[in-house]
Write a protein that holds these residues in place. Structure first.
Motif, PDB file in Angstrom:
ATOM      1  N   GLY A  91       1.105  -1.126  -0.144  1.00  0.00           N
ATOM      2  CA  GLY A  91       0.086   0.136  -0.365  1.00  0.00           C
ATOM      3  C   GLY A  91       0.907   1.654   0.662  1.00  0.00           C
ATOM      4  O   GLY A  91       0.381   2.173  -0.674  1.00  0.00           O
ATOM      5  N   ALA A  92       1.775   1.142   0.351  1.00  0.00           N
ATOM      6  CA  ALA A  92       2.764   2.704   0.811  1.00  0.00           C
ATOM      7  C   ALA A  92       3.612   2.623  -0.520  1.00  0.00           C
ATOM      8  O   ALA A  92       4.134   3.692  -0.526  1.00  0.00           O
ATOM      9  CB  ALA A  92       3.905   2.575   2.216  1.00  0.00           C
ATOM     10  N   THR A  93       3.959   1.444  -1.269  1.00  0.00           N
ATOM     11  CA  THR A  93       4.676   1.220  -2.150  1.00  0.00           C
ATOM     12  C   THR A  93       4.082   1.354  -4.005  1.00  0.00           C
ATOM     13  O   THR A  93       4.621   1.782  -4.832  1.00  0.00           O
ATOM     14  CB  THR A  93       6.078   0.693  -2.027  1.00  0.00           C
ATOM     15  N   GLU A 142      -3.881  -3.350  -1.427  1.00  0.00           N
ATOM     16  CA  GLU A 142      -4.775  -3.426  -3.110  1.00  0.00           C
ATOM     17  C   GLU A 142      -5.812  -2.047  -2.097  1.00  0.00           C
ATOM     18  O   GLU A 142      -6.657  -1.382  -3.146  1.00  0.00           O
ATOM     19  CB  GLU A 142      -5.644  -4.385  -3.265  1.00  0.00           C
ATOM     20  N   ALA A 143      -6.446  -2.953  -1.252  1.00  0.00           N
ATOM     21  CA  ALA A 143      -7.534  -2.179  -0.510  1.00  0.00           C
ATOM     22  C   ALA A 143      -6.840  -0.554   0.103  1.00  0.00           C
ATOM     23  O   ALA A 143      -7.414   0.270  -0.004  1.00  0.00           O
ATOM     24  CB  ALA A 143      -8.535  -3.391   1.035  1.00  0.00           C
ATOM     25  N   MET A 144      -5.801  -0.317   0.604  1.00  0.00           N
ATOM     26  CA  MET A 144      -5.065   0.604   0.917  1.00  0.00           C
ATOM     27  C   MET A 144      -4.836   1.358  -0.048  1.00  0.00           C
ATOM     28  O   MET A 144      -5.420   2.641  -0.466  1.00  0.00           O
ATOM     29  CB  MET A 144      -3.287   0.215   1.691  1.00  0.00           C
ATOM     30  N   ILE A 145      -4.496   1.136  -1.075  1.00  0.00           N
ATOM     31  CA  ILE A 145      -4.902   1.702  -2.924  1.00  0.00           C
ATOM     32  C   ILE A 145      -5.800   2.486  -2.894  1.00  0.00           C
ATOM     33  O   ILE A 145      -5.542   3.406  -3.395  1.00  0.00           O
ATOM     34  CB  ILE A 145      -3.715   0.733  -3.745  1.00  0.00           C
ATOM     35  N   GLY A 146      -6.839   1.670  -2.826  1.00  0.00           N
ATOM     36  CA  GLY A 146      -8.132   1.989  -3.385  1.00  0.00           C
ATOM     37  C   GLY A 146      -8.560   2.949  -2.258  1.00  0.00           C
ATOM     38  O   GLY A 146      -9.539   3.628  -3.150  1.00  0.00           O
ATOM     39  N   ALA A 147      -8.295   2.983  -1.383  1.00  0.00           N
ATOM     40  CA  ALA A 147      -9.485   3.523  -0.408  1.00  0.00           C
ATOM     41  C   ALA A 147      -8.659   5.468  -0.270  1.00  0.00           C
ATOM     42  O   ALA A 147      -9.865   6.181  -0.333  1.00  0.00           O
ATOM     43  CB  ALA A 147      -8.676   3.345   1.256  1.00  0.00           C
ATOM     44  N   ALA A 149      -7.238   6.450  -3.517  1.00  0.00           N
ATOM     45  CA  ALA A 149      -7.604   6.872  -4.230  1.00  0.00           C
ATOM     46  C   ALA A 149      -9.562   6.941  -4.754  1.00  0.00           C
ATOM     47  O   ALA A 149      -9.778   8.308  -5.518  1.00  0.00           O
ATOM     48  CB  ALA A 149      -8.052   5.895  -5.872  1.00  0.00           C
ATOM     49  N   LEU A 150     -10.083   6.042  -3.578  1.00  0.00           N
ATOM     50  CA  LEU A 150     -11.853   6.601  -3.391  1.00  0.00           C
ATOM     51  C   LEU A 150     -12.080   8.331  -2.197  1.00  0.00           C
ATOM     52  O   LEU A 150     -12.962   7.365  -1.763  1.00  0.00           O
ATOM     53  CB  LEU A 150     -12.105   5.210  -3.934  1.00  0.00           C
ATOM     54  N   ASN A 151     -10.654   7.754  -1.680  1.00  0.00           N
ATOM     55  CA  ASN A 151     -10.816   8.946  -0.344  1.00  0.00           C
ATOM     56  C   ASN A 151     -11.722   8.144   0.639  1.00  0.00           C
ATOM     57  O   ASN A 151     -12.965   8.964   1.128  1.00  0.00           O
ATOM     58  CB  ASN A 151     -11.825  10.341  -0.977  1.00  0.00           C
ATOM     59  N   VAL A 152     -12.061   6.944   1.076  1.00  0.00           N
ATOM     60  CA  VAL A 152     -12.978   6.046   1.874  1.00  0.00           C
ATOM     61  C   VAL A 152     -11.924   5.688   3.287  1.00  0.00           C
ATOM     62  O   VAL A 152     -11.120   5.243   2.883  1.00  0.00           O
ATOM     63  CB  VAL A 152     -13.294   5.376   1.470  1.00  0.00           C
ATOM     64  N   GLY A 153     -12.037   5.181   3.593  1.00  0.00           N
ATOM     65  CA  GLY A 153     -11.231   4.272   4.646  1.00  0.00           C
ATOM     66  C   GLY A 153     -10.968   3.441   4.634  1.00  0.00           C
ATOM     67  O   GLY A 153     -11.810   2.150   3.741  1.00  0.00           O
ATOM     68  N   PHE A 154      -9.751   2.999   5.146  1.00  0.00           N
ATOM     69  CA  PHE A 154      -9.126   0.873   4.735  1.00  0.00           C
ATOM     70  C   PHE A 154     -10.220   0.092   4.877  1.00  0.00           C
ATOM     71  O   PHE A 154     -10.886  -0.876   4.415  1.00  0.00           O
ATOM     72  CB  PHE A 154      -8.274   1.545   5.281  1.00  0.00           C
ATOM     73  N   SER A 155     -10.706   0.372   6.340  1.00  0.00           N
ATOM     74  CA  SER A 155     -11.477  -0.687   6.806  1.00  0.00           C
ATOM     75  C   SER A 155     -13.031  -0.309   6.023  1.00  0.00           C
ATOM     76  O   SER A 155     -13.613  -1.761   6.120  1.00  0.00           O
ATOM     77  CB  SER A 155     -11.707  -0.795   8.623  1.00  0.00           C
ATOM     78  N   SER A 163     -15.692  -8.055  -1.420  1.00  0.00           N
ATOM     79  CA  SER A 163     -15.742  -8.523  -3.014  1.00  0.00           C
ATOM     80  C   SER A 163     -15.180  -7.011  -4.461  1.00  0.00           C
ATOM     81  O   SER A 163     -14.525  -7.995  -5.195  1.00  0.00           O
ATOM     82  CB  SER A 163     -17.011  -8.906  -3.379  1.00  0.00           C
ATOM     83  N   VAL A 164     -15.359  -5.673  -4.291  1.00  0.00           N
ATOM     84  CA  VAL A 164     -14.429  -5.330  -4.940  1.00  0.00           C
ATOM     85  C   VAL A 164     -13.042  -5.020  -5.017  1.00  0.00           C
ATOM     86  O   VAL A 164     -12.749  -4.654  -6.313  1.00  0.00           O
ATOM     87  CB  VAL A 164     -15.008  -3.668  -4.322  1.00  0.00           C
ATOM     88  N   VAL A 165     -12.928  -5.315  -4.139  1.00  0.00           N
ATOM     89  CA  VAL A 165     -10.748  -5.881  -3.460  1.00  0.00           C
ATOM     90  C   VAL A 165     -10.453  -6.881  -3.984  1.00  0.00           C
ATOM     91  O   VAL A 165      -9.423  -6.428  -5.347  1.00  0.00           O
ATOM     92  CB  VAL A 165     -10.317  -5.275  -2.242  1.00  0.00           C
ATOM     93  N   GLN A 166     -11.501  -7.402  -3.847  1.00  0.00           N
ATOM     94  CA  GLN A 166     -10.710  -8.961  -4.767  1.00  0.00           C
ATOM     95  C   GLN A 166     -10.271  -8.776  -6.245  1.00  0.00           C
ATOM     96  O   GLN A 166      -9.884  -9.280  -7.051  1.00  0.00           O
ATOM     97  CB  GLN A 166     -11.676 -10.120  -4.641  1.00  0.00           C
ATOM     98  N   GLU A 167     -12.170  -7.871  -7.129  1.00  0.00           N
ATOM     99  CA  GLU A 167     -12.004  -7.983  -8.128  1.00  0.00           C
ATOM    100  C   GLU A 167     -10.762  -7.067  -8.678  1.00  0.00           C
ATOM    101  O   GLU A 167     -10.282  -6.806  -9.321  1.00  0.00           O
ATOM    102  CB  GLU A 167     -13.404  -7.021  -8.398  1.00  0.00           C
ATOM    103  N   ALA A 168     -10.413  -6.492  -8.212  1.00  0.00           N
ATOM    104  CA  ALA A 168      -9.257  -5.279  -8.208  1.00  0.00           C
ATOM    105  C   ALA A 168      -8.188  -6.045  -8.323  1.00  0.00           C
ATOM    106  O   ALA A 168      -7.448  -5.659  -9.316  1.00  0.00           O
ATOM    107  CB  ALA A 168      -9.134  -3.484  -7.150  1.00  0.00           C
ATOM    108  N   TRP A 169      -7.892  -6.927  -7.524  1.00  0.00           N
ATOM    109  CA  TRP A 169      -6.737  -7.740  -7.201  1.00  0.00           C
ATOM    110  C   TRP A 169      -6.399  -8.837  -8.394  1.00  0.00           C
ATOM    111  O   TRP A 169      -5.189  -8.610  -8.813  1.00  0.00           O
ATOM    112  CB  TRP A 169      -6.634  -8.439  -5.857  1.00  0.00           C
ATOM    113  N   LYS A 170      -7.060  -9.407  -8.926  1.00  0.00           N
ATOM    114  CA  LYS A 170      -7.804  -9.970 -10.362  1.00  0.00           C
ATOM    115  C   LYS A 170      -7.006  -9.310 -11.386  1.00  0.00           C
ATOM    116  O   LYS A 170      -6.806  -9.906 -11.948  1.00  0.00           O
ATOM    117  CB  LYS A 170      -8.926 -10.313 -10.470  1.00  0.00           C
TER     118      LYS A 170
END
Length: 197
Positions: A91-93, A142-147, A149-155, A163-170
């Motif tokens: 997430g950091a790199t 993936e969730a850290m990067i998406g959070a 980008a979408l300006n939402v909390g990681f948790s 399921s959105v995180v899994q789709e982004a990973w795929k």
């Protein structure tokens, strides 16, 4: 037939006719006592060693060696910790790092081998846990990067929209992603075997 009995002698020696008779020095172990305060010399051959007898009590077994349950617990704890750390690194790199995957596997194998010993199940379990740890770590990254980008909390993203995180990973997965799985599994397997040796 009658035998003559010696007449009794007066005094304490008279009560025991053998009291004044000196015996051989080797017959009485107390005849040659060392001076007060000096250590007693060891008795040579007093009690010979019997064949097959132990010289002393057996040494206690090494603590925690060949303990499957302890090894499994240590491997699971290490897998959870390394998954979180690997996810933070991704997430950091914003990149998957091969050395980090090697570290994930090695730490899991090391923990299992050190805690559980030479149980042959532990290297296999360590490899499987390393695969799961790398996968969860990649999802955390993936969730850290998406959070961000979408300006939402990681948790919120990770737990409520898994399921959105899994789709982004795929979508982001490539052959290098699966190579990191293999590297981590191999590192865990070999790490568990080396740590138990």
């Amino acid at each position: 037939m009658s035998q003559s009995v010696p007449p009794p002698q007066s005094g304490p020696a008279g009560a025991n006719p053998y009291a004044q008779q000196p015996g051989p020095a080797g017959a009485n172990p107390y005849a040659q006592q060392p001076p007060a305060g000096a250590p007693y010399p060891p008795q040579q051959g007093a009690y010979p060693q019997q064949p097959g007898a132990f010289a002393g009590p057996p040494a206690p077994p090494a603590p925690g060696r060949n303990n499957l349950v302890l090894g499994l617990v240590a491997a699971v704890v290490a897998a959870v910790a390394t998954a979180a750390l690997y996810g933070v690194v991704i997430g950091a790199t914003k990149h998957e790092i091969g050395y980090a995957a090697v570290g994930v596997g090695f730490v899991i194998g090391l923990a299992a081998g050190k805690a559980g010993g030479r149980n042959p199940v532990l290297p296999v379990v360590s490899a499987v846990l390393a695969l799961g740890s790398v996968y969860i770590g990649q999802l955390v990254g993936e969730a850290m990067i998406g959070a961000k980008a979408l300006n939402v909390g990681f948790s919120e993203l990770f737990f409520q929209h898994f399921s959105v995180v899994q789709e982004a990973w795929k979508q982001d997965a490539d052959p290098l992603t699966f190579l990191f799985f293999a590297i981590a599994a191999f590192a865990a397997f070999s790490g568990a075997r080396k740590a138990a040796a």
